[in-house]
Scaffold this motif. Structure first.
Motif, PDB file in Angstrom:
ATOM      1  N   GLU A  30      71.103  48.176  45.408  1.00 38.12           N
ATOM      2  CA  GLU A  30      69.645  48.211  45.438  1.00 38.12           C
ATOM      3  C   GLU A  30      69.109  47.827  44.072  1.00 38.12           C
ATOM      4  O   GLU A  30      69.461  48.433  43.058  1.00 38.12           O
ATOM      5  N   ILE A  31      68.241  46.810  44.058  1.00 37.99           N
ATOM      6  CA  ILE A  31      67.643  46.328  42.819  1.00 37.99           C
ATOM      7  C   ILE A  31      66.304  47.004  42.580  1.00 37.99           C
ATOM      8  O   ILE A  31      66.005  47.464  41.489  1.00 37.99           O
ATOM      9  N   THR A  32      65.487  47.059  43.633  1.00 36.34           N
ATOM     10  CA  THR A  32      64.181  47.705  43.509  1.00 36.34           C
ATOM     11  C   THR A  32      63.692  48.092  44.894  1.00 36.34           C
ATOM     12  O   THR A  32      64.213  47.632  45.914  1.00 36.34           O
ATOM     13  N   ARG A  33      62.667  48.931  44.917  1.00 38.11           N
ATOM     14  CA  ARG A  33      62.080  49.424  46.158  1.00 38.11           C
ATOM     15  C   ARG A  33      60.565  49.433  45.981  1.00 38.11           C
ATOM     16  O   ARG A  33      60.071  49.841  44.941  1.00 38.11           O
ATOM     17  N   LEU A  34      59.850  48.984  46.995  1.00 37.00           N
ATOM     18  CA  LEU A  34      58.393  48.951  46.976  1.00 37.00           C
ATOM     19  C   LEU A  34      57.891  49.652  48.223  1.00 37.00           C
ATOM     20  O   LEU A  34      58.314  49.318  49.339  1.00 37.00           O
ATOM     21  N   GLU A  35      57.000  50.618  48.042  1.00 35.53           N
ATOM     22  CA  GLU A  35      56.466  51.347  49.191  1.00 35.53           C
ATOM     23  C   GLU A  35      54.960  51.192  49.250  1.00 35.53           C
ATOM     24  O   GLU A  35      54.270  51.348  48.249  1.00 35.53           O
ATOM     25  N   THR A  36      54.451  50.863  50.444  1.00 31.09           N
ATOM     26  CA  THR A  36      53.024  50.802  50.721  1.00 31.09           C
ATOM     27  C   THR A  36      52.739  51.870  51.768  1.00 31.09           C
ATOM     28  O   THR A  36      53.667  52.476  52.305  1.00 31.09           O
ATOM     29  N   PRO A  37      51.484  52.095  52.123  1.00 28.51           N
ATOM     30  CA  PRO A  37      51.205  53.073  53.173  1.00 28.51           C
ATOM     31  C   PRO A  37      51.851  52.725  54.524  1.00 28.51           C
ATOM     32  O   PRO A  37      52.173  53.625  55.300  1.00 28.51           O
ATOM     33  N   SER A  38      52.084  51.442  54.796  1.00 25.13           N
ATOM     34  CA  SER A  38      52.625  51.034  56.092  1.00 25.13           C
ATOM     35  C   SER A  38      54.074  50.586  56.068  1.00 25.13           C
ATOM     36  O   SER A  38      54.742  50.608  57.102  1.00 25.13           O
ATOM     37  N   PHE A  39      54.571  50.128  54.934  1.00 20.58           N
ATOM     38  CA  PHE A  39      55.886  49.503  54.849  1.00 20.58           C
ATOM     39  C   PHE A  39      56.690  50.055  53.686  1.00 20.58           C
ATOM     40  O   PHE A  39      56.127  50.528  52.702  1.00 20.58           O
ATOM     41  N   VAL A  40      57.999  49.919  53.793  1.00 17.58           N
ATOM     42  CA  VAL A  40      58.889  50.111  52.654  1.00 17.58           C
ATOM     43  C   VAL A  40      59.758  48.860  52.585  1.00 17.58           C
ATOM     44  O   VAL A  40      60.312  48.414  53.600  1.00 17.58           O
ATOM     45  N   PHE A  41      59.856  48.286  51.392  1.00 17.17           N
ATOM     46  CA  PHE A  41      60.703  47.125  51.143  1.00 17.17           C
ATOM     47  C   PHE A  41      61.800  47.545  50.166  1.00 17.17           C
ATOM     48  O   PHE A  41      61.496  48.109  49.116  1.00 17.17           O
ATOM     49  N   VAL A  42      63.042  47.260  50.512  1.00 17.54           N
ATOM     50  CA  VAL A  42      64.159  47.502  49.603  1.00 17.54           C
ATOM     51  C   VAL A  42      64.816  46.161  49.347  1.00 17.54           C
ATOM     52  O   VAL A  42      65.131  45.418  50.281  1.00 17.54           O
ATOM     53  N   TYR A  43      65.004  45.843  48.075  1.00 15.70           N
ATOM     54  CA  TYR A  43      65.617  44.577  47.680  1.00 15.70           C
ATOM     55  C   TYR A  43      67.040  44.846  47.208  1.00 15.70           C
ATOM     56  O   TYR A  43      67.254  45.646  46.293  1.00 15.70           O
ATOM     57  N   LEU A  44      67.985  44.184  47.858  1.00 14.62           N
ATOM     58  CA  LEU A  44      69.401  44.339  47.552  1.00 14.62           C
ATOM     59  C   LEU A  44      69.940  43.023  47.025  1.00 14.62           C
ATOM     60  O   LEU A  44      69.537  41.950  47.478  1.00 14.62           O
TER      61      LEU A  44
END
Length: 126
Positions: A30-44
């Motif tokens: 896992e490089i980074t993680r971004l969370e919004t009210p509707s989504f979660v994005f995880v970058y690997l």
């Protein structure tokens, strides 16, 4: 002007299960993680080999599984130790199809996405 690969996005039904799969089965980190009210994005990424990253996107309110369809969409990863990689994935029970004599086999992730594993020396007909 030029273009380069940046990332590939997959929608996943269980984010932590998918992150664990890609970390344990492929060795991504896992490089980074971004969370919004509707989504979660995880970058690997495979931070030691390429700049291309895998973006896992989880829609928080989605309950139904994704329909993968009959397309030939897939990810492909090359490995420097094909035999050990195949034995590892076979032991984990995720090998879907194999053409090991040609340096290729396929696994499936927890959401059913196909992943092609190639011997690093495989040249795609080049």
């Amino acid at each position: 002007m030029f273009y380069k690969f940046d990332h590939t996005n997959l929608h996943v039904s269980n984010l932590e299960r998918s992150v664990k799969f890609y970390e344990e089965v492929i060795g991504l980190v896992e490089i980074t993680r971004l969370e919004t009210p509707s989504f979660v994005f995880v970058y690997l990424g495979d931070v030691y080999r390429s700049e291309h990253v895998l973006e896992l996107q989880w829609v928080k309110k989605r309950k139904e599984p994704y329909e993968i369809g009959d397309s030939d969409f897939h990810l492909a990863f090359a490995t420097d130790n094909f035999k050990a990689s195949f034995e590892k994935h076979k032991a984990m029970g995720c090998v879907f199809e194999k053409y090991t004599e040609h340096g290729i086999y396929w696994i499936k992730d927890p959401d059913g996405y196909l992943i092609e594993i190639l011997a690093e020396t495989w040249e795609m007909g080049r």
